[in-house]
Design a protein around this motif. Structure first.
Motif, PDB file in Angstrom:
ATOM      1  N   ALA A  63      57.247 -11.071 -41.478  1.00  0.00           N
ATOM      2  CA  ALA A  63      58.002 -10.630 -40.307  1.00  0.00           C
ATOM      3  C   ALA A  63      57.232  -9.547 -39.563  1.00  0.00           C
ATOM      4  O   ALA A  63      56.420  -8.823 -40.142  1.00  0.00           O
ATOM      5  CB  ALA A  63      59.379 -10.116 -40.708  1.00  0.00           C
ATOM      6  N   VAL A  64      57.517  -9.440 -38.275  1.00  0.00           N
ATOM      7  CA  VAL A  64      56.969  -8.381 -37.421  1.00  0.00           C
ATOM      8  C   VAL A  64      58.142  -7.651 -36.781  1.00  0.00           C
ATOM      9  O   VAL A  64      59.064  -8.280 -36.263  1.00  0.00           O
ATOM     10  CB  VAL A  64      56.045  -8.968 -36.330  1.00  0.00           C
ATOM     11  CG1 VAL A  64      55.716  -7.900 -35.281  1.00  0.00           C
ATOM     12  CG2 VAL A  64      54.765  -9.511 -36.933  1.00  0.00           C
ATOM     13  N   ASP A  65      58.089  -6.339 -36.825  1.00  0.00           N
ATOM     14  CA  ASP A  65      59.096  -5.499 -36.167  1.00  0.00           C
ATOM     15  C   ASP A  65      58.347  -4.285 -35.626  1.00  0.00           C
ATOM     16  O   ASP A  65      57.988  -3.385 -36.383  1.00  0.00           O
ATOM     17  CB  ASP A  65      60.188  -5.082 -37.151  1.00  0.00           C
ATOM     18  CG  ASP A  65      61.350  -4.375 -36.469  1.00  0.00           C
ATOM     19  OD1 ASP A  65      62.336  -4.057 -37.163  1.00  0.00           O
ATOM     20  OD2 ASP A  65      61.273  -4.114 -35.244  1.00  0.00           O
ATOM     21  N   THR A  66      58.103  -4.251 -34.323  1.00  0.00           N
ATOM     22  CA  THR A  66      57.224  -3.221 -33.774  1.00  0.00           C
ATOM     23  C   THR A  66      57.656  -2.770 -32.393  1.00  0.00           C
ATOM     24  O   THR A  66      58.345  -3.506 -31.677  1.00  0.00           O
ATOM     25  CB  THR A  66      55.768  -3.744 -33.713  1.00  0.00           C
ATOM     26  OG1 THR A  66      54.888  -2.701 -33.329  1.00  0.00           O
ATOM     27  CG2 THR A  66      55.639  -4.887 -32.715  1.00  0.00           C
ATOM     28  N   ASP A  67      57.259  -1.551 -32.036  1.00  0.00           N
ATOM     29  CA  ASP A  67      57.492  -1.012 -30.700  1.00  0.00           C
ATOM     30  C   ASP A  67      56.252  -1.247 -29.848  1.00  0.00           C
ATOM     31  O   ASP A  67      55.122  -1.006 -30.291  1.00  0.00           O
ATOM     32  CB  ASP A  67      57.781   0.491 -30.758  1.00  0.00           C
ATOM     33  CG  ASP A  67      59.089   0.804 -31.460  1.00  0.00           C
ATOM     34  OD1 ASP A  67      60.042   0.012 -31.297  1.00  0.00           O
ATOM     35  OD2 ASP A  67      59.163   1.827 -32.163  1.00  0.00           O
ATOM     36  N   LEU A  68      56.451  -1.708 -28.626  1.00  0.00           N
ATOM     37  CA  LEU A  68      55.365  -1.953 -27.694  1.00  0.00           C
ATOM     38  C   LEU A  68      55.674  -1.278 -26.357  1.00  0.00           C
ATOM     39  O   LEU A  68      56.678  -1.617 -25.741  1.00  0.00           O
ATOM     40  CB  LEU A  68      55.176  -3.458 -27.473  1.00  0.00           C
ATOM     41  CG  LEU A  68      54.862  -4.313 -28.701  1.00  0.00           C
ATOM     42  CD1 LEU A  68      54.877  -5.788 -28.345  1.00  0.00           C
ATOM     43  CD2 LEU A  68      53.519  -3.937 -29.291  1.00  0.00           C
TER      44      LEU A  68
END
Length: 202
Positions: free
Chosen positions: A143-148
Motif C-alpha cells: 500500500a501507499v499512503d503519502t502526502d504530495l
C-alpha cells in the motif's frame, strides 16, 4: 615579558575549566566592563565585541542558514495525473483514493497486468493543493499512503505522481526468487512525463 600593570582576563569554559589562553587588555578596551549599560567603555567609544558575543552571532546565523536548507520546498502543487506501475510478477488490482483539504477528488479501482501500468489523467481542479494519495493493492499488504508534496518539492508548480508496486525496491534471494516487494510514490516534474498538456496555463 608580561606587563603586570594591567589586570588579566581569564576565559572560563562552561565545565569550570580555565581556557588555555589568557589575554591582558586595558579595562577601557573590554566590552561590558566599566560601562553603565554593560555594552561599552566609559569613555564613550564603542565596546569591543567579545568572543562570547561573536560565537552567539555566528551560531544564530548558522541556525538560520540550516533552516533555509531544510525548508523552502512547495507546500502545494497542481497534480496533473498519476501513473501506477506493477512490477510484482503478477496482475494486481489497486484501489486509488486522492483527497485534498479533506475532500475526495478521485476514487477508482484499476487492474494492472505485470510489467504494465495504469495512467490516470487529471479529472479534478487545476488549482494548487496539498494532496493525500492512497493506493491499496487488493488481496495484498502492499500500500501507499503519502502526502504530495511533502514540503521539499523544489520544482515547478505542476507535477505528476509516479507510483511503483514492486520496483525499484525489490528484494531477491540468491536463487532469484522474490522474497519481498515494497510500494512507494514520488512526484515527477511535469515536463518529464506524459502529463505535460495537463498543466493549466497561468
Amino acid at each position: 615579558m608580561w606587563d603586570t600593570g594591567a589586570p588579566g582576563r581569564v576565559e572560563r569554559r562552561p565545565n569550570g575549566d580555565i581556557g588555555g589562553t589568557m589575554t591582558r587588555e586595558p579595562p577601557d578596551r573590554v566590552a561590558g566592563e566599566g560601562s553603565a549599560d554593560g555594552r561599552g567603555s566609559t569613555d564613550g567609544a564603542p565596546g569591543r565585541l567579545t568572543r562570547r558575543a561573536t560565537l552567539a552571532a555566528v551560531g544564530a546565523g548558522a541556525a538560520t542558514g540550516l533552516a533555509g536548507c531544510l525548508g523552502g520546498g512547495r507546500e502545494e502543487v497542481v497534480l496533473t495525473g498519476m501513473e501506477v506501475y506493477n512490477w510484482t510478477g503478477d496482475s494486481i488490482t489497486v484501489e486509488i483514493t486522492l483527497t485534498a483539504d479533506g475532500s475526495e477528488l478521485l476514487a477508482t479501482t484499476e487492474t494492472i497486468a505485470n510489467d504494465s501500468s495504469a495512467r490516470i489523467t487529471r479529472d479534478w481542479s487545476g488549482d494548487p493543493a496539498a494532496y493525500r494519495l492512497q493506493v491499496d493493492a487488493v488481496d495484498s499488504d502492499l500500500a501507499v499512503d503519502t502526502d504530495l508534496p511533502d514540503g521539499t518539492w523544489p520544482r515547478g508548480e505542476c507535477a505528476w505522481a509516479e507510483v511503483d508496486f514492486g520496483s525499484p525496491s525489490r528484494q531477491r534471494e540468491p536463487g532469484g526468487a522474490t522474497e519481498a516487494y515494497t510500494a512507494d510514490a514520488r512526484l515527477r516534474a511535469n515536463d518529464e512525463g506524459p502529463f505535460g498538456e495537463e498543466c493549466p496555463s497561468g
